[in-house]
Write an enzyme that holds these catalytic residues in place. Structure first.
Site, PDB file in Angstrom:
ATOM      1  N   ASP A 181       2.364   1.801   3.266  1.00  0.00           N
ATOM      2  CA  ASP A 181       3.281   0.780   3.804  1.00  0.00           C
ATOM      3  C   ASP A 181       4.708   1.259   3.534  1.00  0.00           C
ATOM      4  O   ASP A 181       5.612   1.053   4.341  1.00  0.00           O
ATOM      5  CB  ASP A 181       3.095  -0.576   3.106  1.00  0.00           C
ATOM      6  CG  ASP A 181       1.751  -1.228   3.425  1.00  0.00           C
ATOM      7  OD1 ASP A 181       1.257  -1.041   4.548  1.00  0.00           O
ATOM      8  OD2 ASP A 181       1.209  -1.911   2.534  1.00  0.00           O
ATOM      9  N   GLU A 187      -8.488  -4.485  -8.863  1.00  0.00           N
ATOM     10  CA  GLU A 187      -8.769  -5.699  -8.084  1.00  0.00           C
ATOM     11  C   GLU A 187     -10.251  -5.727  -7.739  1.00  0.00           C
ATOM     12  O   GLU A 187     -10.682  -5.083  -6.782  1.00  0.00           O
ATOM     13  CB  GLU A 187      -7.917  -5.706  -6.797  1.00  0.00           C
ATOM     14  CG  GLU A 187      -8.130  -6.952  -5.958  1.00  0.00           C
ATOM     15  CD  GLU A 187      -7.258  -6.978  -4.697  1.00  0.00           C
ATOM     16  OE1 GLU A 187      -6.208  -6.307  -4.660  1.00  0.00           O
ATOM     17  OE2 GLU A 187      -7.652  -7.671  -3.742  1.00  0.00           O
ATOM     18  N   ASP A 191      -9.670 -14.554   3.362  1.00  0.00           N
ATOM     19  CA  ASP A 191      -8.239 -14.611   3.033  1.00  0.00           C
ATOM     20  C   ASP A 191      -7.549 -15.831   3.634  1.00  0.00           C
ATOM     21  O   ASP A 191      -6.498 -15.732   4.285  1.00  0.00           O
ATOM     22  CB  ASP A 191      -7.513 -13.328   3.501  1.00  0.00           C
ATOM     23  CG  ASP A 191      -8.003 -12.083   2.768  1.00  0.00           C
ATOM     24  OD1 ASP A 191      -8.476 -12.209   1.626  1.00  0.00           O
ATOM     25  OD2 ASP A 191      -7.911 -10.985   3.336  1.00  0.00           O
ATOM     26  N   GLU A 218      -8.337 -11.715  -7.206  1.00  0.00           N
ATOM     27  CA  GLU A 218      -8.204 -12.360  -5.895  1.00  0.00           C
ATOM     28  C   GLU A 218      -9.206 -13.503  -5.811  1.00  0.00           C
ATOM     29  O   GLU A 218     -10.411 -13.308  -5.996  1.00  0.00           O
ATOM     30  CB  GLU A 218      -8.447 -11.336  -4.771  1.00  0.00           C
ATOM     31  CG  GLU A 218      -8.540 -12.035  -3.433  1.00  0.00           C
ATOM     32  CD  GLU A 218      -8.182 -11.177  -2.236  1.00  0.00           C
ATOM     33  OE1 GLU A 218      -7.385 -10.235  -2.377  1.00  0.00           O
ATOM     34  OE2 GLU A 218      -8.718 -11.485  -1.162  1.00  0.00           O
ATOM     35  N   HIS A 243     -12.268 -12.953  -3.601  1.00  0.00           N
ATOM     36  CA  HIS A 243     -13.221 -11.963  -4.108  1.00  0.00           C
ATOM     37  C   HIS A 243     -14.116 -12.577  -5.183  1.00  0.00           C
ATOM     38  O   HIS A 243     -15.308 -12.273  -5.251  1.00  0.00           O
ATOM     39  CB  HIS A 243     -12.485 -10.745  -4.679  1.00  0.00           C
ATOM     40  CG  HIS A 243     -11.700  -9.986  -3.657  1.00  0.00           C
ATOM     41  ND1 HIS A 243     -10.970  -8.866  -3.965  1.00  0.00           N
ATOM     42  CD2 HIS A 243     -11.535 -10.177  -2.325  1.00  0.00           C
ATOM     43  CE1 HIS A 243     -10.384  -8.402  -2.876  1.00  0.00           C
ATOM     44  NE2 HIS A 243     -10.706  -9.186  -1.865  1.00  0.00           N
ATOM     45  N   ASP A 286     -14.680 -11.440   3.898  1.00  0.00           N
ATOM     46  CA  ASP A 286     -13.467 -11.802   3.169  1.00  0.00           C
ATOM     47  C   ASP A 286     -12.511 -12.532   4.117  1.00  0.00           C
ATOM     48  O   ASP A 286     -11.945 -11.926   5.029  1.00  0.00           O
ATOM     49  CB  ASP A 286     -12.833 -10.493   2.670  1.00  0.00           C
ATOM     50  CG  ASP A 286     -11.748 -10.718   1.644  1.00  0.00           C
ATOM     51  OD1 ASP A 286     -11.388 -11.864   1.398  1.00  0.00           O
ATOM     52  OD2 ASP A 286     -11.276  -9.700   1.099  1.00  0.00           O
ATOM     53  N   HIS A 295       0.896  -1.148   0.000  1.00  0.00           N
ATOM     54  CA  HIS A 295       0.000   0.000   0.000  1.00  0.00           C
ATOM     55  C   HIS A 295       0.940   1.205   0.000  1.00  0.00           C
ATOM     56  O   HIS A 295       2.047   1.127   0.542  1.00  0.00           O
ATOM     57  CB  HIS A 295      -0.880   0.030   1.252  1.00  0.00           C
ATOM     58  CG  HIS A 295      -1.892  -1.084   1.279  1.00  0.00           C
ATOM     59  ND1 HIS A 295      -2.047  -1.903   2.359  1.00  0.00           N
ATOM     60  CD2 HIS A 295      -2.771  -1.491   0.334  1.00  0.00           C
ATOM     61  CE1 HIS A 295      -3.004  -2.782   2.085  1.00  0.00           C
ATOM     62  NE2 HIS A 295      -3.453  -2.558   0.866  1.00  0.00           N
TER      63      HIS A 295
HETATM   64  C1  XLS Z   1      -9.034  -6.471   0.459  1.00  0.00           C
HETATM   65  C2  XLS Z   1      -8.015  -6.517  -0.564  1.00  0.00           C
HETATM   66  C3  XLS Z   1      -6.748  -5.814  -0.155  1.00  0.00           C
HETATM   67  C4  XLS Z   1      -5.991  -5.499  -1.399  1.00  0.00           C
HETATM   68  C5  XLS Z   1      -4.860  -4.584  -1.267  1.00  0.00           C
HETATM   69  O1  XLS Z   1     -10.062  -7.098   0.390  1.00  0.00           O
HETATM   70  O2  XLS Z   1      -7.763  -7.813  -0.962  1.00  0.00           O
HETATM   71  O3  XLS Z   1      -6.032  -6.568   0.763  1.00  0.00           O
HETATM   72  O4  XLS Z   1      -5.554  -6.688  -1.965  1.00  0.00           O
HETATM   73  O5  XLS Z   1      -5.268  -3.350  -0.877  1.00  0.00           O
HETATM   74 MG    MG Z   2      -6.329  -8.624  -2.249  1.00  0.00          MG
END
Ligand code: XLS
Ligand code: MG
Length: 344
Positions: A52, A174, A250, A210, A213, A248, A49
């Site tokens: 970051d 994304e 992950d 992703e 997502h 989400d 980011h």
């Molecule tokens: C959130 C996103 C985030 C992006 C980067 O849902 O996946 O982590 O990948 O900002």
């Molecule tokens: Mg992501």
């Protein structure tokens, strides 16, 4: 020719475990220390980011931001790491409460654009030509508050301004269907690709897919990848897993549905993903229950699963698969795949 894959993740993938219902459960680890973990976990690429790389960047001048980003580039060089992409964080500042590029207040939209230009400066200083746009708050909480047609026009306008600001930078959208918004304006790969073609330079607008997502949108990640590949727009991926349509999650790549993960790897492998410099990016969270020292295993495990699936893909009996497809014996084909996943 069998490709060799390079892996990346973002520093946010190593975290204290805070969630909306409770605080951090592990000590925060500094950015500098996180960087030292990359190589030992098997990773060469760092996703960023913007903040970051340059914390508190809203308090700094464009020149100060570039100087700080250049210092981070030196840190990466020292460790033999590369920056994969930079994503402007347009979801935490008070001016992004109602969205970034699609906020109703023109001053807030102007802020989002300025911030994105600074993210582009950071990308240049870090030596990458890729910006990821996670359009977190570009959506609605209630239908009536915003206008979906106007929002798409605003997104195109913002992209055009970014394309113009740096004629070499590429932008990977994304897509995500919801969270933090009730409904996002660019929920799927198809929406993102469509948006790309509305801009003044579609060749420089692609996607970051992703897995989670796509699953949240009720879609299969490997089909989404196929769609993007057909358009020459799969420029990076955020591999992970997701247990159905809820928040989400992950999760570690392949942890919920190994066959679904296998199909993603097969799609990437089939079309030589990575041969033109694309990274295998992960976006995975450690379980909150994980103790500090073990809170990086989700990263190395995801990479290991990916590589094991690559091996499985390469050992597929393609001749039998072609015959079964020709005979339309999909039951037998399914059994072949399941047996293959079971190591039979
Ligand atoms: C959130 C996103 C985030 C992006 C980067 O849902 O996946 O982590 O990948 O900002
Ligand atoms: Mg992501």
């Amino acid at each position: 020719m069998a490709g060799v894959y390079r892996f990346s993740f973002g520093p946010w993938n190593i975290h204290g475990g805070a969630d909306p219902f409770g605080p951090a459960v592990r000590d925060e680890i500094s950015f500098a220390e996180k960087l030292t973990y990359y190589k030992e976990l098997g990773f060469d690429g760092v996703q960023f980011h913007d903040d970051d790389a340059v914390p508190e960047m809203n308090d700094l001048s464009p020149q100060q931001i570039q100087d700080k980003a250049k210092a981070v580039k030196r840190q990466l060089d020292d460790l033999g790491l590369q920056a994969e992409f930079v994503a402007p964080r347009l979801w935490e500042d008070a001016r992004t409460i109602d969205g970034g590029y699609t906020a109703n207040d023109p001053e807030c939209r102007a802020y989002a654009l300025e911030r994105s230009k600074r993210a582009i400066d950071i990308a240049n200083a870090l030596g990458t030509d890729l910006i990821v746009l996670w359009l977190a708050r570009e959506g609605s909480t209630i239908r009536e508050a915003k206008n979906a047609k106007a929002a798409v026009d605003q997104l195109v306008e913002a992209l055009n301004q970014m394309l113009e600001y740096d004629p070499k930078m590429r932008f990977a959208i994304e897509p995500k269907p919801n969270e933090p918004m009730d409904q996002a304006y660019i929920p799927t790969t198809g929406h993102a690709v469509g948006l790309a073609y509305l801009t003044q330079d579609p060749r420089r607008v692609g996607v970051n897919i992703e897995s989670a997502h796509a699953i949240l949108a009720g879609l299969d990640p490997s089909d989404e990848m196929g769609y993007a590949l057909a358009h020459g727009k799969l420029w990076t991926v955020h591999l992970n897993d997701q247990n159905g349509p809820k928040f989400d999650e992950d999760k570690t790549f392949g942890a919920v549905d190994l066959r679904r993960a296998f199909n993603q790897v097969w799609m990437l492998e089939r079309y030589d993903y990575g041969q033109h410099g694309e990274w295998v990016g992960l976006d995975v969270k450690a379980m909150r229950s994980q103790k500090s020292r073990a809170a990086t295993k989700h990263l190395s495990n995801s990479r290991t699963i990916f590589l094991q699936l690559v091996e499985l893909v390469r050992r597929l009996d393609e001749k039998t698969i072609r015959r079964l497809i020709k005979e339309r014996d999909y039951e037998e084909l399914e059994l072949l795949i399941l047996n293959h996943l079971l190591g039979q």
